[in-house]
Write a protein that holds these residues in place. Structure first.
Motif, short mmCIF file in Angstrom:
data_model
loop_
_atom_site.label_atom_id
_atom_site.label_comp_id
_atom_site.label_asym_id
_atom_site.label_seq_id
_atom_site.Cartn_x
_atom_site.Cartn_y
_atom_site.Cartn_z
N TRP A 210 10.29 -3.86 -4.49
CA TRP A 210 9.20 -3.53 -5.27
C TRP A 210 8.36 -4.56 -5.86
CZ3 TRP A 210 14.48 -1.99 -5.40
CH2 TRP A 210 14.72 -0.60 -5.35
N ALA A 211 8.54 -5.87 -5.63
CA ALA A 211 8.02 -6.88 -6.14
C ALA A 211 6.66 -7.00 -5.10
CB ALA A 211 8.62 -8.06 -5.96
N ALA A 212 6.93 -6.47 -3.85
CA ALA A 212 5.78 -6.57 -2.87
C ALA A 212 4.63 -5.45 -3.31
CB ALA A 212 6.36 -6.27 -1.57
N GLN A 213 4.92 -4.48 -4.35
CA GLN A 213 3.88 -3.35 -4.50
C GLN A 213 2.98 -3.94 -5.51
OE1 GLN A 213 7.09 -0.37 -5.51
NE2 GLN A 213 5.79 1.03 -4.20
N LEU A 214 3.17 -4.31 -6.85
CA LEU A 214 2.38 -4.93 -7.71
C LEU A 214 2.13 -6.23 -7.70
CD1 LEU A 214 0.24 -4.19 -10.01
CD2 LEU A 214 2.02 -3.58 -11.37
N GLN A 215 3.52 -6.79 -8.22
CA GLN A 215 3.44 -8.36 -8.48
C GLN A 215 2.80 -9.19 -7.45
OE1 GLN A 215 5.05 -9.79 -11.50
NE2 GLN A 215 3.69 -11.20 -10.84
N MET A 216 3.17 -9.23 -6.31
CA MET A 216 2.44 -9.88 -5.06
C MET A 216 1.13 -9.79 -4.88
SD MET A 216 3.92 -12.18 -3.58
CE MET A 216 5.63 -11.56 -3.84
N PRO A 217 0.56 -8.44 -4.89
CA PRO A 217 -1.01 -8.23 -4.85
C PRO A 217 -1.72 -9.01 -6.18
CG PRO A 217 0.10 -6.41 -4.34
CD PRO A 217 1.19 -7.11 -4.71
N ALA A 218 -0.97 -8.79 -7.20
CA ALA A 218 -1.46 -9.46 -8.40
C ALA A 218 -1.61 -10.88 -8.25
CB ALA A 218 -0.69 -9.08 -9.71
N ASP A 219 -0.63 -11.76 -7.80
CA ASP A 219 -0.46 -13.16 -7.90
C ASP A 219 -1.65 -13.56 -6.79
OD1 ASP A 219 1.17 -13.41 -9.86
OD2 ASP A 219 2.83 -13.40 -8.39
N VAL A 220 -1.76 -12.64 -5.63
CA VAL A 220 -2.76 -13.01 -4.70
C VAL A 220 -4.05 -12.96 -5.13
CG1 VAL A 220 -3.74 -12.37 -2.35
CG2 VAL A 220 -1.32 -12.41 -2.61
N LEU A 221 -4.59 -12.06 -6.03
CA LEU A 221 -5.89 -11.73 -6.65
C LEU A 221 -6.06 -12.84 -7.63
CD1 LEU A 221 -8.38 -10.10 -6.83
CD2 LEU A 221 -7.03 -9.05 -8.60
N MET A 222 -5.02 -13.25 -8.31
CA MET A 222 -5.20 -14.41 -9.53
C MET A 222 -5.12 -15.70 -8.99
SD MET A 222 -4.05 -12.26 -12.81
CE MET A 222 -2.53 -11.82 -12.06
#
Length: 261
Positions: A210-222
């Motif tokens: 589940w961490a690959a769904q929101l947390q990872m894209p958010a950290d990539v964006l920021m």
């Protein structure tokens, strides 16, 4: 063929204009509520989870943008698949000259793309206009975010496909749907960013799919994570989940009682 299937999934959800407008309003309203909640929390705990306030606000609006896109609480293609398994209509799907998993993956990707453009972009833009957000200025970071988002779509489908296939044995998807809703919201980081959870528990939730769904894209964006590590993490879970789905599909269709006749 699968491109046409994906286009069909896009067009299908594009017909629900009232539902889309209601979803935009709901996500925007919830985003505003969550932003002020996060701001109060970050006032008390500055740099919680390694985020400043602007990053926390960005995380909120990205979550509202991706909530329906990734069907974090369910409601994607797996809903239709569960119903077809329950009624026995899945037998027709198995006779089609198409791969069952790829067919439903294409359908879900079409749905995801529409939900991103039709329901996700507007709340995100509202957040960017009215609240301070930590958004990148370079095109490269945005391109990396799109890659992370695509991988998140694959992981999301992989989880929901496994849940849907369980109906071959359970005969009803109500219970597993409820479990998927709870785990999806909590472990994806929709409630709070996963990097705020301390100790061993935090380490565990950050390596779950589940961490690959929101947390990872958010950290990539920021810019809070390395791109190679982020993509490898997401791709590994995507491959693992899709492979598990393939194996479970094979087991289910090898010997199964088709309901409804």
């Amino acid at each position: 063929m699968y491109t046409a299937v994906a286009a069909g999934g896009f067009r299908r959800y594009a017909t629900y204009r009232a539902a889309t407008a209601a979803g935009v309003f709901t996500n925007t309203a919830f985003g505003i509520i969550l932003v002020y909640t996060y701001l109060a929390l970050w006032d008390e705990k500055p740099h919680l989870g390694g985020y400043d306030q602007a990053q926390a606000v960005t995380y909120v609006w990205l979550g509202q943008c991706l909530y329906a896109t990734l069907a974090i609480q369910g409601g994607g293609a797996e809903k239709d698949l569960m119903e077809r398994i329950r009624t026995g209509a899945i037998a027709i799907d198995l006779y089609r000259p198409a791969d069952l998993q790829l067919w439903w993956l294409a359908t879900d990707l079409g749905r995801s793309l529409f939900q991103l453009l039709g329901r996700g972009v507007i709340p995100f833009l509202v957040g960017a206009v009215f609240f301070p957000m930590a958004l990148p200025a370079d095109a490269g970071t945005w391109a990396a975010f799109l890659v992370a988002l695509f991988l998140a779509m694959l992981v999301s489908f992989g989880i929901r496909y496994l849940v849907a296939l369980s109906v071959f044995w359970l005969l009803d998807g109500t219970g597993v749907n409820q479990v998927m809703m709870i785990t999806g919201v909590f472990f994806s980081g929709m409630t709070l960013p996963l990097n705020v959870f301390p100790g061993g528990f935090g380490e565990v939730v950050r390596v779950l799919p589940w961490a690959a769904q929101l947390q990872m894209p958010a950290d990539v964006l920021m810019g809070e994570t390395g791109l190679a590590g982020a993509f490898a993490f997401q791709a590994a879970w995507a491959v693992a989940l899709l492979t598990a789905g393939r194996l479970l599909q094979t087991a289910a269709t090898r010997r199964v009682v088709v309901q409804g006749g």
